[in-house]
Design a protein around this motif. Sequence first.
Motif, PDB file in Angstrom:
ATOM      1  N   GLU A 214       0.753  -1.073  -0.145  1.00 40.19           N
ATOM      2  CA  GLU A 214      -0.058  -0.141   0.005  1.00 40.19           C
ATOM      3  C   GLU A 214       0.698   1.220  -0.092  1.00 40.19           C
ATOM      4  O   GLU A 214       2.206   1.136   0.225  1.00 40.19           O
ATOM      5  CB  GLU A 214      -0.876   0.152   1.284  1.00 40.19           C
ATOM      6  CG  GLU A 214      -0.215   0.145   2.550  1.00 40.19           C
ATOM      7  CD  GLU A 214      -0.909   0.308   3.673  1.00 40.19           C
ATOM      8  OE1 GLU A 214      -2.067  -0.156   3.616  1.00 40.19           O
ATOM      9  OE2 GLU A 214      -0.622   1.036   4.715  1.00 40.19           O
ATOM     10  N   MET A 215       0.322   2.130  -0.251  1.00 34.49           N
ATOM     11  CA  MET A 215       0.896   3.694  -0.234  1.00 34.49           C
ATOM     12  C   MET A 215       0.099   4.890  -0.021  1.00 34.49           C
ATOM     13  O   MET A 215      -1.358   4.549  -0.216  1.00 34.49           O
ATOM     14  CB  MET A 215       1.685   3.890  -1.459  1.00 34.49           C
ATOM     15  CG  MET A 215       1.082   4.273  -2.705  1.00 34.49           C
ATOM     16  SD  MET A 215       2.168   4.773  -3.994  1.00 34.49           S
ATOM     17  CE  MET A 215       1.215   4.919  -5.468  1.00 34.49           C
ATOM     18  N   GLU A 216       0.332   5.957   0.487  1.00 37.10           N
ATOM     19  CA  GLU A 216      -0.635   7.075   0.942  1.00 37.10           C
ATOM     20  C   GLU A 216      -0.788   7.538  -0.627  1.00 37.10           C
ATOM     21  O   GLU A 216       0.405   7.834  -1.382  1.00 37.10           O
ATOM     22  CB  GLU A 216       0.190   7.838   1.949  1.00 37.10           C
ATOM     23  CG  GLU A 216       0.265   7.441   3.237  1.00 37.10           C
ATOM     24  CD  GLU A 216      -1.058   6.810   3.783  1.00 37.10           C
ATOM     25  OE1 GLU A 216      -2.129   7.461   3.646  1.00 37.10           O
ATOM     26  OE2 GLU A 216      -0.969   5.858   4.307  1.00 37.10           O
ATOM     27  N   ILE A 217      -1.835   8.301  -1.120  1.00 38.46           N
ATOM     28  CA  ILE A 217      -2.106   8.864  -2.497  1.00 38.46           C
ATOM     29  C   ILE A 217      -2.762  10.201  -2.094  1.00 38.46           C
ATOM     30  O   ILE A 217      -3.520  10.544  -2.901  1.00 38.46           O
ATOM     31  CB  ILE A 217      -2.682   8.074  -3.472  1.00 38.46           C
ATOM     32  CG1 ILE A 217      -4.119   7.448  -2.643  1.00 38.46           C
ATOM     33  CG2 ILE A 217      -1.849   6.895  -3.845  1.00 38.46           C
ATOM     34  CD1 ILE A 217      -4.829   6.749  -3.641  1.00 38.46           C
ATOM     35  N   GLU A 218      -2.411  10.770  -1.012  1.00 41.53           N
ATOM     36  CA  GLU A 218      -3.044  11.961  -0.577  1.00 41.53           C
ATOM     37  C   GLU A 218      -2.982  13.236  -1.966  1.00 41.53           C
ATOM     38  O   GLU A 218      -1.696  13.234  -2.362  1.00 41.53           O
ATOM     39  CB  GLU A 218      -2.633  12.594   0.630  1.00 41.53           C
ATOM     40  CG  GLU A 218      -1.074  12.097   0.837  1.00 41.53           C
ATOM     41  CD  GLU A 218      -0.467  12.887   2.108  1.00 41.53           C
ATOM     42  OE1 GLU A 218       0.265  13.832   2.262  1.00 41.53           O
ATOM     43  OE2 GLU A 218      -0.471  11.853   3.326  1.00 41.53           O
TER      44      GLU A 218
END
Lengths: 154, 145
Positions: free
Chosen positions: A150-154
């Motif tokens: 997963e990764m943050e996609i803000e």
Amino acid sequence: MNAGNGNSPDISIRPIAAGDLDQVIALDAAITGIEKTDYWYELFHRYGTRGGDQRHFLVGVRGPQVLGYVIGDVRDWEFGSAPCGWVFGLSVHPDARQTGLGSRLLATICDGFRRAGVRTVRTLLARDNNLILSFFRSQGMMAAPYIPLEMEIE
Amino acid sequence: MKLQTGTSLALYSILEAAGNPERQISAADIATKYDVSIHHLAKVLRELGRAGLVESTRGAGGGYRFVGNAKRLTLMDVIELFEDIGTRQPYGAAGAAVTDTARALDHVLSEIDEIAKATFRSITIATMLRLVERHGRGGNGPRHP
């Protein structure tokens, strides 16, 4: 609640009915702390009424009382995998744990997966969810040859 | 991940004793089966006794008996008695510079540590005994229950 023995014949495993849904929503809310009424109605619509051999939404009941549920489906070629069963929801009322009900729910949905022709079942859990991880381990599950990312996609 | 020798001996001992809960098992039996030092094993068994996981009986026919709860005791519970696998020394801690590279490597190694710990925490002694039994039957275990 006195849940007794989850293997007792007065507890049955069957497909969910519309009248069970409020108890499922309440059980999930009590355990997760979040009430997700719309989510559960959507799941019931997709899995409870027209699943065939590919989708399963089962409840463990004694009379009108829902003691637990399991939800899963057969997914074809997702993540590059040959068709396999996925269990993405399983819960047992706290008073009905350690009675064998969770094992019965899992065994029943696995029977459904076998009828659909698959021979592998998978699930995905938070790694700090020791209780449920231990349950699936106790049923014979081992680490799958996949790694969730997963990764943050803000 | 490599466990220390004492930790491995503790896991062998617990699994041997929990697999035969009605029977006293001697340190000599375990040492012979796993081809390990009986002196080292005796220290490990004393530690397991102090932790309340085994009880010892002296004299002829004496030995060690498992007194824990196999359905609740996890591999991590036993491992933590002998080593701390939760606090790895970070890069740079031994006097070297703490660089971005070191911090990035730490991040990756921490991922591995967390997965290992979650695995140890999720496997009870009862589950492990079933796994041992399956391997004894010549399989790696079923892919579905």
